[in-house]
Design an enzyme around this catalytic site. Structure first.
Site, PDB file in Angstrom:
ATOM      1  CB  CYS A  47      -0.884  -0.042   1.246  1.00 62.18           C
ATOM      2  SG  CYS A  47      -1.843   1.438   1.584  1.00 62.18           S
ATOM      3  CB  SER A  49       0.023   3.626   4.262  1.00 61.08           C
ATOM      4  OG  SER A  49      -1.182   4.257   3.909  1.00 61.08           O
ATOM      5  CG  HIS A  52       2.737   7.811   2.642  1.00 60.46           C
ATOM      6  ND1 HIS A  52       3.159   8.427   1.487  1.00 60.46           N
ATOM      7  CD2 HIS A  52       1.378   7.836   2.598  1.00 60.46           C
ATOM      8  CE1 HIS A  52       2.092   8.798   0.787  1.00 60.46           C
ATOM      9  NE2 HIS A  52       1.015   8.454   1.433  1.00 60.46           N
ATOM     10  CG  HIS A  69      -0.651  -1.482   6.332  1.00 63.97           C
ATOM     11  ND1 HIS A  69       0.397  -1.012   5.587  1.00 63.97           N
ATOM     12  CD2 HIS A  69      -1.764  -0.939   5.795  1.00 63.97           C
ATOM     13  CE1 HIS A  69      -0.063  -0.205   4.651  1.00 63.97           C
ATOM     14  NE2 HIS A  69      -1.376  -0.157   4.747  1.00 63.97           N
ATOM     15  CB  CYS A 180      -4.907  -1.662   4.088  1.00 67.36           C
ATOM     16  SG  CYS A 180      -4.796   0.154   4.044  1.00 67.36           S
TER      17      CYS A 180
HETATM   18  P1  PAD Z   1      -1.526   4.787  -5.040  1.00 64.93           P
HETATM   19  O1  PAD Z   1      -0.210   5.431  -5.074  1.00 64.93           O
HETATM   20  O2  PAD Z   1      -1.664   3.379  -5.523  1.00 64.93           O
HETATM   21  O3  PAD Z   1      -2.606   5.669  -5.847  1.00 64.93           O
HETATM   22  C1  PAD Z   1      -2.582   7.070  -5.881  1.00 64.93           C
HETATM   23  C2  PAD Z   1      -3.127   7.531  -7.233  1.00 64.93           C
HETATM   24  O4  PAD Z   1      -3.173   8.957  -7.223  1.00 64.93           O
HETATM   25  C3  PAD Z   1      -2.259   7.136  -8.420  1.00 64.93           C
HETATM   26  O5  PAD Z   1      -3.066   6.525  -9.414  1.00 64.93           O
HETATM   27  C4  PAD Z   1      -1.677   8.470  -8.919  1.00 64.93           C
HETATM   28  O6  PAD Z   1      -1.481   8.493 -10.323  1.00 64.93           O
HETATM   29  C5  PAD Z   1      -2.755   9.441  -8.500  1.00 64.93           C
HETATM   30  N1  PAD Z   1      -2.268  10.830  -8.334  1.00 64.93           N
HETATM   31  C6  PAD Z   1      -1.092  11.250  -7.814  1.00 64.93           C
HETATM   32  N2  PAD Z   1      -1.041  12.598  -7.816  1.00 64.93           N
HETATM   33  C7  PAD Z   1      -2.203  13.036  -8.355  1.00 64.93           C
HETATM   34  C8  PAD Z   1      -2.748  14.337  -8.635  1.00 64.93           C
HETATM   35  N3  PAD Z   1      -2.081  15.440  -8.319  1.00 64.93           N
HETATM   36  N4  PAD Z   1      -3.979  14.406  -9.187  1.00 64.93           N
HETATM   37  C9  PAD Z   1      -4.671  13.285  -9.497  1.00 64.93           C
HETATM   38  N5  PAD Z   1      -4.205  12.021  -9.272  1.00 64.93           N
HETATM   39  C10 PAD Z   1      -2.995  11.905  -8.697  1.00 64.93           C
HETATM   40  O7  PAD Z   1      -2.000   4.898  -3.504  1.00 64.93           O
HETATM   41  P2  PAD Z   1      -3.078   4.055  -2.655  1.00 64.93           P
HETATM   42  O8  PAD Z   1      -4.331   3.912  -3.456  1.00 64.93           O
HETATM   43  O9  PAD Z   1      -2.415   2.848  -2.061  1.00 64.93           O
HETATM   44  O10 PAD Z   1      -3.292   5.070  -1.423  1.00 64.93           O
HETATM   45  C11 PAD Z   1      -3.840   6.369  -1.646  1.00 64.93           C
HETATM   46  C12 PAD Z   1      -3.676   7.247  -0.414  1.00 64.93           C
HETATM   47  O11 PAD Z   1      -4.505   6.747   0.648  1.00 64.93           O
HETATM   48  C13 PAD Z   1      -2.251   7.281   0.151  1.00 64.93           C
HETATM   49  O12 PAD Z   1      -1.973   8.594   0.619  1.00 64.93           O
HETATM   50  C14 PAD Z   1      -2.327   6.323   1.325  1.00 64.93           C
HETATM   51  O13 PAD Z   1      -1.341   6.589   2.297  1.00 64.93           O
HETATM   52  C15 PAD Z   1      -3.712   6.636   1.831  1.00 64.93           C
HETATM   53  C16 PAD Z   1      -4.327   5.576   2.698  1.00 64.93           C
HETATM   54  N6  PAD Z   1      -5.089   5.976   3.743  1.00 64.93           N
HETATM   55  C17 PAD Z   1      -5.685   5.084   4.557  1.00 64.93           C
HETATM   56  C18 PAD Z   1      -6.571   5.582   5.652  1.00 64.93           C
HETATM   57  O14 PAD Z   1      -7.015   4.794   6.494  1.00 64.93           O
HETATM   58  N7  PAD Z   1      -6.866   6.880   5.674  1.00 64.93           N
HETATM   59  C19 PAD Z   1      -5.561   3.724   4.331  1.00 64.93           C
HETATM   60  C20 PAD Z   1      -4.822   3.306   3.221  1.00 64.93           C
HETATM   61  C21 PAD Z   1      -4.196   4.234   2.394  1.00 64.93           C
HETATM   62 ZN    ZN Z   2      -2.756   0.781   3.612  1.00 62.97          ZN
END
Ligand code: PAD
Ligand code: ZN
Ligand code: ZN
Length: 380
Positions: A47, A49, A52, A69, A180
């Site tokens: 993921c 995260s 990050h 995770h 997740c």
């Molecule tokens: P990912 O990197 O697979 O997807 C992110 C997407 O965003 C990609 O398709 C990128 O091309 C696109 N992107 C990047 N910049 C831009 C922009 N400026 N405009 C439009 N699109 C853009 O990530 P993911 O899907 O694994 O995770 C997404 C976020 O969610 C990430 O910050 C992660 O840390 C967070 C997250 N939060 C929780 C929670 O509980 N809040 C849980 C899991 C993930």
């Molecule tokens: Zn996650």
């Protein structure tokens, strides 16, 4: 020969320092202590995260650490006092625990649980077991746990409140995503935004989390779903999963929030940010309609960045909300989500772009960072 009560030597991916690649090492995994369970991880997703957590701009990381995770596995052994699990159970480790007893668990208003380590700093949970020690060592060094799960190890030890049993028939290399990415995005739409039938939605970022949010909007009966990404390769799957309009902000001279507002009669009902970019969080709020527009923040912004919001937007009836693990109370909900997947209520398989052997973990991160995968699942 039984491994119960003994140290297990197995492979794990260790991040020795911020910004470094993962190195596959032999680690020693100690037996579970009281109210702990040792789990053989069968599959784990990767993921954003996790990326990050090892980014040099994320100042709170502790190293060396075993991340991961989004895993699924099988109980190997249980520590004293564990009654809900037995060897052989199929399980999903939970980074959002559910102790059932704290003020958060007792309230229907939140899915947080005070057992989550360092609740105040959200994802900085690279740490230790509840008794303050680690079950992992490598080359004589103590290795930190991560989010109470550490699924980038063939065996991991988790607290009883951070684990749930799932259907024996569940394919672990798919349902690990319920640990997740899938649950977070899907729940952001269903539980946090509470998307309504006939409503209009915008989902920013079409990774595993964002595409799951698209599925959540669709299942909630949204009539129009804008899917926004700067990578157009994400659009065909977004359409397959329910997006009606796919937009690349780079194709427009105007800011994307203005484009969406014009295309949708003053803005959408719900906007969900799934990237972790503070400028896009603002765009998401701005593209919602005055009166009742709701913006849900899912993406995690690293490096202590903050969002600036004009109070006038709030006075005009817009709302900002955010979600941790999609608002699901984990122990109550994860087994049900697994059953719903088994009943084909949503398409988890579409999110798995690659399934690779665990040793290819650095390749999995490259594929994510290059925008070539929705999710890569690593199998042991
Ligand atoms: P990912 O990197 O697979 O997807 C992110 C997407 O965003 C990609 O398709 C990128 O091309 C696109 N992107 C990047 N910049 C831009 C922009 N400026 N405009 C439009 N699109 C853009 O990530 P993911 O899907 O694994 O995770 C997404 C976020 O969610 C990430 O910050 C992660 O840390 C967070 C997250 N939060 C929780 C929670 O509980 N809040 C849980 C899991 C993930
Ligand atoms: Zn996650
Ligand atoms: Zn609790």
């Amino acid at each position: 020969m039984s491994t119960v009560g003994k140290v297990i030597k197995c492979k794990a991916a260790i991040a020795w320092e911020a910004g470094s690649l993962f190195s596959i090492e032999e680690v020693e995994v100690a037996p579970p202590k009281e109210h702990e369970i040792r789990v053989k991880i069968v599959a784990t997703g990767v993921c954003r995260s996790d990326a990050h957590a090892i980014s040099p701009s994320f100042k709170e990381g502790l190293f060396p650490v075993i991340l991961g995770h989004e895993g699924a596995g099988i109980v190997e052994s249980t520590g004293p006092g564990v009654t809900k699990f037995k060897p052989g159970d199929k399980v999903i480790p939970l980074y959002m625990p559910q102790c059932g007893q704290c003020k958060f668990c007792l309230s229907p208003k939140t899915n947080l649980c005070e057992k989550i380590s360092k609740i105040k700093t959200a994802i900085s949970d690279q740490d230790l077991m509840p008794d303050g020690t680690s079950r992992f060592t490598c080359k004589g060094k103590q290795i930190y746990h991560f989010m109470g799960t550490s699924t980038f190890s063939e065996y991991t030890v988790v607290a009883e409140t951070s684990l749930v049993k799932i259907d024996d028939a569940a394919p672990l290399e798919k349902v690990c995503l319920i640990g997740c990415g899938f649950s977070t995005g899907y729940g952001a739409a269903i539980n946090t935004a509470k998307v309504e039938p006939g409503s209009t939605c915008a989902v920013f970022g079409l990774g595993g989390v964002g595409l799951s949010a698209v599925m959540g909007c669709k299942v909630s009966g949204a009539s129009r779903i804008f899917a926004i990404d700067i990578n157009k390769d994400k659009f065909s799957l977004a359409k397959e999963l329910g997006a009606t309009d796919c937009l690349n902000p780079q194709d427009f001279k105007k800011p994307i929030q203005e484009v969406i507002t014009e295309m949708n009669d003053g803005g959408v009902d719900f906007a969900i940010e799934c990237i972790g970019n503070i400028a896009v969080m603002n765009a998401a709020l701005e593209c919602t309609t005055v009166g009742w527009g709701t913006c849900v923040i899912v993406g995690v912004a690293v490096g202590g960045q903050t969002i600036a919001v004009s109070p006038m937007q709030l006075i005009m009836g817009k709302k900002i909300n955010a979600t941790f693990f999609g608002g699901w109370k984990s122990i109550d909900s994860v087994p049900k989500l697994v059953s719903d997947y088994m009943a084909k209520k949503f398409n988890l398989d579409a999110l798995v772009t690659y399934t690779l052997p665990f040793e290819k973990i650095n390749k999995a991160f490259d594929l994510m960072c290059e925008g070539k995968s929705t999710r890569t699942v690593l199998v042991f």
